[in-house]
Design a protein around this motif. Structure first.
Motif, PDB file in Angstrom:
ATOM      1  N   LEU A  42       0.659  -1.509   0.032  1.00 34.14           N
ATOM      2  CA  LEU A  42      -0.284  -0.005  -0.446  1.00 34.14           C
ATOM      3  C   LEU A  42       1.057   1.292  -0.107  1.00 34.14           C
ATOM      4  CD1 LEU A  42      -2.418   1.190   0.226  1.00 34.14           C
ATOM      5  CD2 LEU A  42      -2.500   1.058   2.646  1.00 34.14           C
ATOM      6  N   HIS A  43       2.032   1.089   0.811  1.00 32.53           N
ATOM      7  CA  HIS A  43       2.788   2.928   0.891  1.00 32.53           C
ATOM      8  C   HIS A  43       3.850   2.843  -0.154  1.00 32.53           C
ATOM      9  CE1 HIS A  43       6.441   5.075   2.011  1.00 32.53           C
ATOM     10  NE2 HIS A  43       5.231   5.601   2.637  1.00 32.53           N
ATOM     11  N   ASP A  44       4.226   1.994  -0.851  1.00 37.77           N
ATOM     12  CA  ASP A  44       5.261   1.697  -1.666  1.00 37.77           C
ATOM     13  C   ASP A  44       4.466   1.385  -3.771  1.00 37.77           C
ATOM     14  OD1 ASP A  44       7.556   1.951   0.275  1.00 37.77           O
ATOM     15  OD2 ASP A  44       8.317   0.143  -0.127  1.00 37.77           O
ATOM     16  N   GLY A  45       3.496   1.037  -3.045  1.00 42.93           N
ATOM     17  CA  GLY A  45       2.510   1.263  -5.274  1.00 42.93           C
ATOM     18  C   GLY A  45       1.359   2.245  -4.870  1.00 42.93           C
ATOM     19  N   ILE A  46       0.863   2.643  -4.004  1.00 40.62           N
ATOM     20  CA  ILE A  46      -0.098   3.276  -4.114  1.00 40.62           C
ATOM     21  C   ILE A  46       0.203   4.814  -3.690  1.00 40.62           C
ATOM     22  CG2 ILE A  46      -2.380   3.865  -3.865  1.00 40.62           C
ATOM     23  CD1 ILE A  46      -2.586   0.510  -3.669  1.00 40.62           C
ATOM     24  N   ILE A  47       0.601   4.858  -1.889  1.00 44.40           N
ATOM     25  CA  ILE A  47       0.803   6.021  -2.083  1.00 44.40           C
ATOM     26  C   ILE A  47       1.520   6.858  -2.190  1.00 44.40           C
ATOM     27  CG2 ILE A  47       1.207   7.446   0.593  1.00 44.40           C
ATOM     28  CD1 ILE A  47      -0.660   4.563   1.487  1.00 44.40           C
ATOM     29  N   PRO A  49       3.393   6.610  -5.082  1.00 46.65           N
ATOM     30  CA  PRO A  49       3.795   7.541  -6.142  1.00 46.65           C
ATOM     31  C   PRO A  49       2.813   8.141  -6.070  1.00 46.65           C
ATOM     32  CG  PRO A  49       3.872   4.783  -6.135  1.00 46.65           C
ATOM     33  CD  PRO A  49       3.973   5.273  -5.235  1.00 46.65           C
ATOM     34  N   LEU A  50       1.702   8.246  -5.477  1.00 50.56           N
ATOM     35  CA  LEU A  50       0.724   8.963  -5.466  1.00 50.56           C
ATOM     36  C   LEU A  50       1.241  10.966  -4.983  1.00 50.56           C
ATOM     37  CD1 LEU A  50      -2.668   7.622  -4.766  1.00 50.56           C
ATOM     38  CD2 LEU A  50      -1.608   9.054  -6.917  1.00 50.56           C
TER      39      LEU A  50
END
Length: 132
Positions: A42-47, A49-50
Motif C-alpha cells: 500500500l505504501h510503496d505501490g500506491i501512497i 507514487p501518489l
C-alpha cells in the motif's frame, strides 16, 4: 560518531529481536506477516507514487508553499479520520461515533481548500498592487 552508529545498530537489532519474539508468540504469526506485506504494498505501490505525483504537480503552482501546507493539512485530517471511517460495523458504544464522519471530513477539507484559495488570492492582490 562511529561508536554512536554501532550503538544505534545494536539497539535496532535488539528491538527487531524483541519484536520477532513477540510475533512468534502469537497464535497465528502469518496474519502479522500478511498485514505487514499489505502495508508495504500500500505504501510503496500506491501512497508514495501518489505523493510524488502531487509534488510534481504542485511544483508548477505559483503559490506552491501554500498549496503544500493545505495538502499536508488535508492528509493529516484524512489520516486521523480514516480509522473511524473504515471501522466495520456499528461501534460497540453508539455515542463513540454519533456523527457522519465521512460528510464532516469532506466539509473540513472543503474549508481547508477555501481558506487556501482566499489566502492565495489575498497574497496575489497584495503583490499586484503598486506600492506608493
Amino acid at each position: 560518531m562511529k561508536v554512536f552508529r554501532y550503538a544505534l545498530g545494536v539497539l535496532g537489532l535488539l528491538l527487531i529481536a524483541i519484536g520477532g519474539r513477540l510475533v512468534a508468540g502469537l497464535p497465528d504469526p502469518l496474519d502479522v506477516a500478511v498485514w505487514l506485506g499489505g502495508a508495504l504494498v500500500l505504501h510503496d505501490g500506491i501512497i508514495a507514487p501518489l505523493v510524488l505525483a502531487a509534488g510534481l504537480l504542485v511544483a508548477a503552482v505559483p503559490a506552491r508553499g501554500l498549496v503544500r501546507g493545505a495538502l499536508i493539512t488535508g492528509g493529516a485530517l484524512v489520516l486521523v479520520t480514516l480509522p473511524a471511517l473504515l471501522r466495520p460495523g456499528a461501534p460497540v458504544n453508539p455515542s463513540a461515533l454519533p456523527l457522519p464522519y465521512g460528510r464532516n471530513l469532506l466539509v473540513v477539507l472543503a474549508a481547508v481548500a477555501a481558506v487556501t484559495a482566499v489566502v492565495a488570492l489575498v497574497r496575489r492582490g497584495r503583490r499586484s498592487r503598486p506600492r506608493g
